[in-house]
Design an enzyme around this catalytic site. Structure first.
Site, short mmCIF file in Angstrom:
data_model
loop_
_atom_site.label_atom_id
_atom_site.label_comp_id
_atom_site.label_asym_id
_atom_site.label_seq_id
_atom_site.Cartn_x
_atom_site.Cartn_y
_atom_site.Cartn_z
N GLY A 47 1.29 -1.58 -0.16
CA GLY A 47 0.43 0.01 -0.05
C GLY A 47 1.03 1.25 -0.04
CB ALA A 48 3.98 1.28 -1.56
N GLY A 51 -1.39 8.34 0.61
CA GLY A 51 -1.63 8.01 2.36
C GLY A 51 -0.65 7.84 3.11
CG PHE A 52 -1.27 7.02 7.64
CD1 PHE A 52 -0.74 7.81 8.15
CD2 PHE A 52 -2.55 6.81 7.43
CE1 PHE A 52 -1.21 9.06 8.94
CE2 PHE A 52 -2.90 7.62 8.21
CZ PHE A 52 -2.50 8.29 9.26
CB ALA A 111 -1.84 -6.43 -2.33
CG LEU A 138 -2.67 -3.82 1.95
CD1 LEU A 138 -4.06 -4.94 1.52
CD2 LEU A 138 -2.81 -2.80 -0.29
CE1 TYR A 234 -12.74 3.95 10.27
CE2 TYR A 234 -12.26 2.85 11.93
CZ TYR A 234 -11.50 3.69 11.25
OH TYR A 234 -10.77 3.00 10.33
#
Ligand code: NAI
Ligand code: NA
Length: 395
Positions: A47-48, A51-52, A111, A138, A234
């Protein structure tokens, strides 16, 4: 071509290569002056591209000169049609890293699949030998299970009761009440299957069995808690169940890595505007009030500031403090009592009329468009740009 934002609901269908590049270069600049002592050397980021995860990749590469392999799922450009933003972000990052003599390669694909895991494993073996850090960042609405082929869809719903509260459409600024009906049991299971820890564990199991995790290996995945305002939809909703599962997986991973003194962590991060969070009801209104309060207090952070603090003051600090549930917390400033009290007070006053003054709707919008490379300072959007950008380290 001239590229303009084309929004539909919570997504933007276009992205600007120069704006994305500028965002990445700004993050690199930020990290260069904040090196990580004893930081990671060989890092895999799942998840590169946004975002984070992107911030984690940049912090690794420019904070401690780490070689990074990035895995992500992005749409390449075609003639006349821009790529998705993570494509341009990755192109900018790898181009700059290569100029600076830093190893950076990447794999674009699912992934969750065995195929992408195998391809990543081979690349680690060929180029890095072993990794000492795996960042799991991710965010996906769907997952096809690699063993059964079953396709799971995650949902953002309350459990048990209908949830009713205010939300804002950040494009129009209209604040209105929404109600979300409770989920079914199957929807809980599906959301856990997509956003829980099973896939993280599969990555670790594979890399461990192939002996590519070094002594003292660390892995971290990202979670969220948030205030009581958003709890029903949430943390106590379907996505919260997935985060519970992800957090439990961190302990299992630590147990499974005893032989190499490996550690699995979850870091609870701050609420931020990303492609993933824009789609969650109620969160945009909360974020626009939170941004206002945190900016006034001088403690606002974006992804890169959060991850820099995670690395330098948590993960690679000798004195790592965990909360009562064993989690790393970099949402500490968001969750401060005084901050939450102010947000709650503003929440009760928030209407379509008051929000432009009491909230940071402009900041929200700017951050949203920035995700796609638009409204970025210093970019001339009237200028022709080449949409056909290549990612230099793409395998
Ligand atoms: P994001 O949407 O910016 O990034 C998601 C990344 O996952 C992208 O690199 C994308 O290409 C990749 N991806 C998605 N599906 C994929 C697939 N099938 N195969 C390979 N790559 C895939 O999301 P963000 O916000 O950075 O989220 C990352 C993590 O941080 C999530 O677990 C999220 O819950 C968590 N988090 C987010 C917060 C927020 O406010 N945005 C707050 C706290 C935690
Ligand atoms: Na990410």
């Amino acid at each position: 071509m001239i590229i303009e934002p084309k929004t539909r609901g919570f997504i933007c269908l276009t992205a600007h290569p120069k704006g994305c590049e500028k965002n990445v270069l700004n993050q690199i600049e930020y990290i260069k002056s904040k090196p990580t002592k004893n930081g990671p050397k060989n890092v895999l980021v799942i998840g590169a591209s946004t975002g984070f995860g992107l911030a984690s990749r940049i912090t690794s590469a420019y904070g401690s000169n780490a070689s990074t392999i990035g895995v992500y799922f992005e749409k390449p450009p075609t003639e006349g049609r821009p790529a998705s933003p993570g494509w341009y972000n990755t192109a900018a990052f790898e181009t700059q890293a290569h100029k600076d003599g830093i190893y950076a390669k990447s794999i674009n694909g699912d992934a969750f699949s065995h195929e992408i895991k195998a391809q990543t494993l081979n690349l680690i073996k060929e180029d890095l030998g072993k990794i000492d850090m795996l960042i799991y960042s991710l965010a996906s609405p769907v997952r096809t299970h690699p063993d059964t082929g079953k396709r799971y869809k995650s949902v953002l719903k309350p459990i048990g009761d209908t949830f009713t509260n205010n939300t804002v459409d950040f494009h129009t600024g209209i604040v209105k009440e929404i109600s979300i009906a409770p989920c079914t049991d199957e929807e809980i299971d599906n959301t856990v299957a997509v956003m829980g820890g099973e896939d993280w564990q599969m990555w670790i199991d594979l890399l461990k069995s192939e002996n590519v995790l070094s002594e003292d290996f660390k892995t971290v995945a990202y979670s969220y808690i948030g205030p009581s305002l958003t709890e029903a939809v949430y943390r106590k909703g379907t996505i919260g169940r997935a985060k519970d599962h992800l957090e439990a997986t961190a302990f299992k991973i630590t147990d499974s890595l005893k032989a190499i003194n490996g550690k699995g962590y979850v870091s609870v991060n701050k609420a931020l505007v990303t492609q993933a969070s824009s789609a969650i009801p109620v969160i945009p209104l909360y974020i626009s009030l939170l941004y206002k309060v945190m900016k006034e207090e001088g403690i606002h952070e974006g992804c890169i500031e959060q991850i820099e603090r995670l690395f330098n003051e948590r993960l690679y600090d000798a004195d790592l403090q965990l909360d009562e549930a064993g989690r790393i917390r970099v949402d500490d400033w968001e969750m401060r009592d005084d901050i939450q009290a102010k947000v709650l007070e503003l929440w009760q006053q928030a209407t379509t009329e008051t929000l432009p003054d009491i909230g940071d709707l402009e900041g929200y919008k700017t951050d949203f468009f920035n995700l796609f490379g638009f409204n970025v300072e210093g970019i001339d959007y009237d200028k022709d740009v080449n949409e056909m950008v290549e990612i230099p380290g793409l395998q």
